[in-house]
Scaffold this motif. Structure first.
Motif, PDB file in Angstrom:
ATOM      1  N   ASN A 216       0.822  -1.212   0.000  1.00  0.00           N
ATOM      2  CA  ASN A 216       0.000   0.000   0.000  1.00  0.00           C
ATOM      3  C   ASN A 216       0.855   1.259   0.000  1.00  0.00           C
ATOM      4  OD1 ASN A 216      -2.572  -0.952  -0.213  1.00  0.00           O
ATOM      5  ND2 ASN A 216      -3.291  -0.089   1.705  1.00  0.00           N
ATOM      6  N   PHE A 217       2.046   1.173   0.565  1.00  0.00           N
ATOM      7  CA  PHE A 217       2.956   2.315   0.556  1.00  0.00           C
ATOM      8  C   PHE A 217       3.269   2.696  -0.893  1.00  0.00           C
ATOM      9  CE2 PHE A 217       6.459   5.028   1.462  1.00  0.00           C
ATOM     10  CZ  PHE A 217       6.342   5.395   2.794  1.00  0.00           C
ATOM     11  N   GLY A 218       3.581   1.680  -1.697  1.00  0.00           N
ATOM     12  CA  GLY A 218       3.842   1.950  -3.107  1.00  0.00           C
ATOM     13  C   GLY A 218       2.591   2.349  -3.864  1.00  0.00           C
ATOM     14  N   PHE A 219       1.482   1.700  -3.545  1.00  0.00           N
ATOM     15  CA  PHE A 219       0.203   1.964  -4.216  1.00  0.00           C
ATOM     16  C   PHE A 219      -0.204   3.429  -4.069  1.00  0.00           C
ATOM     17  CE2 PHE A 219      -4.396   2.347  -4.009  1.00  0.00           C
ATOM     18  CZ  PHE A 219      -4.841   1.634  -5.118  1.00  0.00           C
ATOM     19  N   PHE A 220      -0.137   3.943  -2.838  1.00  0.00           N
ATOM     20  CA  PHE A 220      -0.597   5.312  -2.620  1.00  0.00           C
ATOM     21  C   PHE A 220       0.452   6.356  -2.966  1.00  0.00           C
ATOM     22  CE2 PHE A 220      -4.020   3.161  -0.481  1.00  0.00           C
ATOM     23  CZ  PHE A 220      -5.104   3.942  -0.871  1.00  0.00           C
ATOM     24  N   THR A 221       1.713   5.937  -3.096  1.00  0.00           N
ATOM     25  CA  THR A 221       2.699   6.833  -3.695  1.00  0.00           C
ATOM     26  C   THR A 221       2.326   7.076  -5.153  1.00  0.00           C
ATOM     27  OG1 THR A 221       4.489   6.129  -2.224  1.00  0.00           O
ATOM     28  CG2 THR A 221       5.125   7.098  -4.331  1.00  0.00           C
ATOM     29  N   ALA A 277       7.055  -3.179  -8.132  1.00  0.00           N
ATOM     30  CA  ALA A 277       8.264  -2.503  -7.639  1.00  0.00           C
ATOM     31  C   ALA A 277       9.151  -2.069  -8.801  1.00  0.00           C
ATOM     32  CB  ALA A 277       9.033  -3.425  -6.698  1.00  0.00           C
ATOM     33  N   LEU A 278       9.244  -2.896  -9.835  1.00  0.00           N
ATOM     34  CA  LEU A 278      10.052  -2.558 -11.010  1.00  0.00           C
ATOM     35  C   LEU A 278       9.486  -1.351 -11.737  1.00  0.00           C
ATOM     36  CD1 LEU A 278      12.376  -3.251 -12.937  1.00  0.00           C
ATOM     37  CD2 LEU A 278      10.818  -4.831 -14.111  1.00  0.00           C
ATOM     38  N   ILE A 279       8.168  -1.288 -11.863  1.00  0.00           N
ATOM     39  CA  ILE A 279       7.546  -0.143 -12.524  1.00  0.00           C
ATOM     40  C   ILE A 279       7.807   1.143 -11.750  1.00  0.00           C
ATOM     41  CG2 ILE A 279       5.290   0.927 -12.974  1.00  0.00           C
ATOM     42  CD1 ILE A 279       4.361  -1.665 -14.116  1.00  0.00           C
ATOM     43  N   LEU A 280       7.687   1.102 -10.432  1.00  0.00           N
ATOM     44  CA  LEU A 280       7.978   2.287  -9.622  1.00  0.00           C
ATOM     45  C   LEU A 280       9.437   2.713  -9.780  1.00  0.00           C
ATOM     46  CD1 LEU A 280       6.037   1.492  -6.316  1.00  0.00           C
ATOM     47  CD2 LEU A 280       5.487   3.267  -7.985  1.00  0.00           C
ATOM     48  N   ASN A 353      13.587  15.881  -4.483  1.00  0.00           N
ATOM     49  CA  ASN A 353      13.206  15.988  -5.893  1.00  0.00           C
ATOM     50  C   ASN A 353      12.097  14.996  -6.196  1.00  0.00           C
ATOM     51  OD1 ASN A 353      14.416  13.371  -6.704  1.00  0.00           O
ATOM     52  ND2 ASN A 353      16.377  14.426  -6.363  1.00  0.00           N
ATOM     53  N   ASP A 354      11.575  15.042  -7.419  1.00  0.00           N
ATOM     54  CA  ASP A 354      10.431  14.211  -7.798  1.00  0.00           C
ATOM     55  C   ASP A 354      10.783  12.735  -7.953  1.00  0.00           C
ATOM     56  OD1 ASP A 354       8.560  16.244  -7.820  1.00  0.00           O
ATOM     57  OD2 ASP A 354       8.883  16.751  -9.926  1.00  0.00           O
ATOM     58  N   HIS A 355      12.049  12.408  -8.029  1.00  0.00           N
ATOM     59  CA  HIS A 355      12.459  11.011  -8.208  1.00  0.00           C
ATOM     60  C   HIS A 355      12.338  10.207  -6.918  1.00  0.00           C
ATOM     61  CE1 HIS A 355      14.399  11.904 -12.177  1.00  0.00           C
ATOM     62  NE2 HIS A 355      14.595  13.095 -11.609  1.00  0.00           N
ATOM     63  N   VAL A 356      12.644  10.840  -5.788  1.00  0.00           N
ATOM     64  CA  VAL A 356      12.782  10.120  -4.520  1.00  0.00           C
ATOM     65  C   VAL A 356      11.490   9.424  -4.076  1.00  0.00           C
ATOM     66  CG1 VAL A 356      13.365  10.360  -2.072  1.00  0.00           C
ATOM     67  CG2 VAL A 356      14.681  11.592  -3.788  1.00  0.00           C
ATOM     68  N   PRO A 357      10.307  10.059  -4.181  1.00  0.00           N
ATOM     69  CA  PRO A 357       9.100   9.355  -3.738  1.00  0.00           C
ATOM     70  C   PRO A 357       8.905   8.001  -4.421  1.00  0.00           C
ATOM     71  CG  PRO A 357       8.615  11.667  -4.069  1.00  0.00           C
ATOM     72  CD  PRO A 357      10.000  11.445  -4.593  1.00  0.00           C
ATOM     73  N   PHE A 358       9.215   7.920  -5.705  1.00  0.00           N
ATOM     74  CA  PHE A 358       9.035   6.656  -6.421  1.00  0.00           C
ATOM     75  C   PHE A 358      10.090   5.627  -6.005  1.00  0.00           C
ATOM     76  CE2 PHE A 358       7.150   9.871  -9.291  1.00  0.00           C
ATOM     77  CZ  PHE A 358       5.865   9.374  -9.328  1.00  0.00           C
ATOM     78  N   TRP A 359      11.320   6.083  -5.714  1.00  0.00           N
ATOM     79  CA  TRP A 359      12.341   5.165  -5.203  1.00  0.00           C
ATOM     80  C   TRP A 359      11.910   4.585  -3.864  1.00  0.00           C
ATOM     81  CZ3 TRP A 359      15.402   2.896  -8.199  1.00  0.00           C
ATOM     82  CH2 TRP A 359      16.099   3.535  -9.227  1.00  0.00           C
ATOM     83  N   VAL A 360      11.392   5.425  -2.989  1.00  0.00           N
ATOM     84  CA  VAL A 360      10.948   4.956  -1.666  1.00  0.00           C
ATOM     85  C   VAL A 360       9.775   3.993  -1.814  1.00  0.00           C
ATOM     86  CG1 VAL A 360       9.968   5.667   0.543  1.00  0.00           C
ATOM     87  CG2 VAL A 360      11.798   7.017  -0.498  1.00  0.00           C
ATOM     88  N   GLY A 361       8.852   4.312  -2.702  1.00  0.00           N
ATOM     89  CA  GLY A 361       7.722   3.417  -2.940  1.00  0.00           C
ATOM     90  C   GLY A 361       8.170   2.064  -3.460  1.00  0.00           C
ATOM     91  N   VAL A 365       7.739  -1.714  -1.568  1.00  0.00           N
ATOM     92  CA  VAL A 365       7.099  -2.882  -2.183  1.00  0.00           C
ATOM     93  C   VAL A 365       8.053  -4.074  -2.182  1.00  0.00           C
ATOM     94  CG1 VAL A 365       6.039  -3.791  -4.282  1.00  0.00           C
ATOM     95  CG2 VAL A 365       5.578  -1.441  -3.580  1.00  0.00           C
ATOM     96  N   LEU A 366       9.342  -3.821  -2.457  1.00  0.00           N
ATOM     97  CA  LEU A 366      10.317  -4.911  -2.402  1.00  0.00           C
ATOM     98  C   LEU A 366      10.432  -5.478  -0.992  1.00  0.00           C
ATOM     99  CD1 LEU A 366      13.210  -3.684  -4.719  1.00  0.00           C
ATOM    100  CD2 LEU A 366      11.628  -5.582  -5.117  1.00  0.00           C
TER     101      LEU A 366
END
Length: 409
Positions: A216-221, A277-280, A353-361, A365-366
């Motif tokens: 859900n962390f990745g989902f809502f990111t 996780a790969l898509i994020l 920056n805008d990249h970090v939220p997706f890395w954390v998401g 998931v991993l």
């Protein structure tokens, strides 16, 4: 499963579910317009999801208690009334703080409705548990797919439009549920507030719940933060997330059962989580390229649909406890991820920056993949049967119908 052959009770709840789940995606296209209109930052605007998910998660602890005392139908109706009020008041608000507060009220109503609806559909379905959950996920997928599209259309007129739209749609769902859903004849057996915590002592259920928290962390990111780097109109964002919801619905109904048959339930979930996780991660690398973000959002729907269906089925079979208690315990844990992710994604995007939220998401998931892999030995029984474990108690608020052996709610 032939949808039209389901009992009237199942069809009524499923219709209400479609409208209820519209409420999740309906707000997504207007996040940036709300921020622009009210002078709010992305992290402040993302609190619309945080307050909603946090209260929804906490309220899950009382859903089984409330439904076991009031019954399924009154609990569903109560949840719908609260949603109608919360959404309508949010649409009348003029500050981001007020909207965040009314979204919390909305989350309370959604908790009462969603957890009870899943129990009602699984109990009242004329097919197997797998068929009932696919039916539930199909309703979820249709609602999620239609929500952003309707939200984009209404949001292009005013950011208040989707909030009022939810109130109207929920009023329709209330009438359908009131008129078509039979009331239980049996007196419900009250449950305790301690029951969900006791259920989490089962390692299998706890493992699935913690996995869902990370997922859900990745989902809502994806859901709450992507509209900001996209920087598009409400209508455009609505169309993108409509594609996401359509893929989610397709995967829930078509891909999930087939992949489950080929790989088995837990391996299929691990595959879906790894793909998400790969898509994020791809979105994190190429965040500045809008076509990558658009493709990532749409393709993520496939993995999310597979995961939603199979995880929901796993929860229903993971522990020998009543379905409502299992759902409440699982939902309480998993919505923690949904509550933290939107605010944290906005904060990281603002400060770094805008990249970090997706890395954390992606990393979250991993982590869910690792948690589920570690819990596999407690979930070996999931694929042994397509019915609930014989030790699982029936839902006390649902009464079998003698003529068709179908639960009345």
């Amino acid at each position: 499963m032939k949808l039209l052959q389901q009992p009237k009770a199942v069809l009524a709840v499923a219709f209400a579910c479609v409208i209820a789940f519209m409420g999740i995606g309906l707000v997504d296209p207007i996040l940036k317009p709300i921020a622009d209109s009210l002078g709010a930052t992305p992290s402040q605007t993302s609190l619309l999801f945080t307050s909603y998910m946090a209260i929804m998660g906490l309220a899950m602890l009382i859903t089984s208690v409330v439904s076991s005392r009031l019954g399924v139908k009154p609990t569903l109706l109560l949840g719908l009334v609260i949603i109608i009020a919360g959404a309508g008041l949010a649409g009348l608000s003029d500050s981001i703080g007020a909207i965040v507060g009314y979204r919390a009220i909305w989350g309370l109503g959604n908790a009462l409705f969603v957890a009870t609806a899943l129990t009602a559909i699984v109990s009242a379905s004329s097919g197997s548990v797998r068929d009932a959950i696919i039916f539930y996920e199909a309703a979820l997928g249709v609602g999620i797919a239609a929500g952003p599209l309707i939200g984009g259309v209404l949001g292009s007129i005013s950011w208040r439009g989707p909030f009022f739209g939810v109130s109207v749609l929920m009023a329709i769902a209330f009438l359908v549920t009131l008129c078509l859903l039979p009331s239980a004849h049996a007196r419900p057996k009250p449950s305790s507030l301690r029951d969900p915590f006791r259920a989490l002592k089962h390692p299998g259920l706890l493992g699935v719940a913690l996995t869902a928290l990370c997922y859900n962390f990745g989902f809502f990111t994806l859901l709450a933060y992507t509209p900001f780097p996209l920087n598009m109109t409400a209508h455009q964002v609505g169309l993108i997330f409509f594609g996401w919801g359509a893929m989610l619905a397709f995967a829930s109904v078509i891909l999930a059962p087939r992949l489950q048959g080929i790989l088995g339930t837990i391996p299929a979930i691990l595959f879906a989580l790894t793909g998400f996780a790969l898509i994020l991660a791809i979105m994190a690398i190429w965040t500045e390229y809008k076509p990558v973000l658009v493709a990532g959002v749409v393709l993520a729907g496939l993995f999310l649909g597979i995961n939603n269906t199979l995880v929901t089925e796993t929860v229903m079979k993971a522990a020998p406890v009543e379905r409502g208690v299992a759902s409440a315990a699982y939902s309480f844990v998993r919505f923690g991820g949904g509550a933290v992710a939107p605010w944290l994604a906005g904060y990281l995007g603002e400060t770094i920056n805008d990249h970090v939220p997706f890395w954390v998401g992606s990393a979250a998931v991993l982590l869910g993949v690792l948690v589920l892999a570690a819990s596999r030995r407690h979930l070996r029984h999931i694929d042994e049967s397509q019915v609930l474990p014989t030790t699982m108690a029936p839902d006390p608020s649902v009464t079998p119908e003698p003529a068709r052996a179908v639960a009345q709610t």
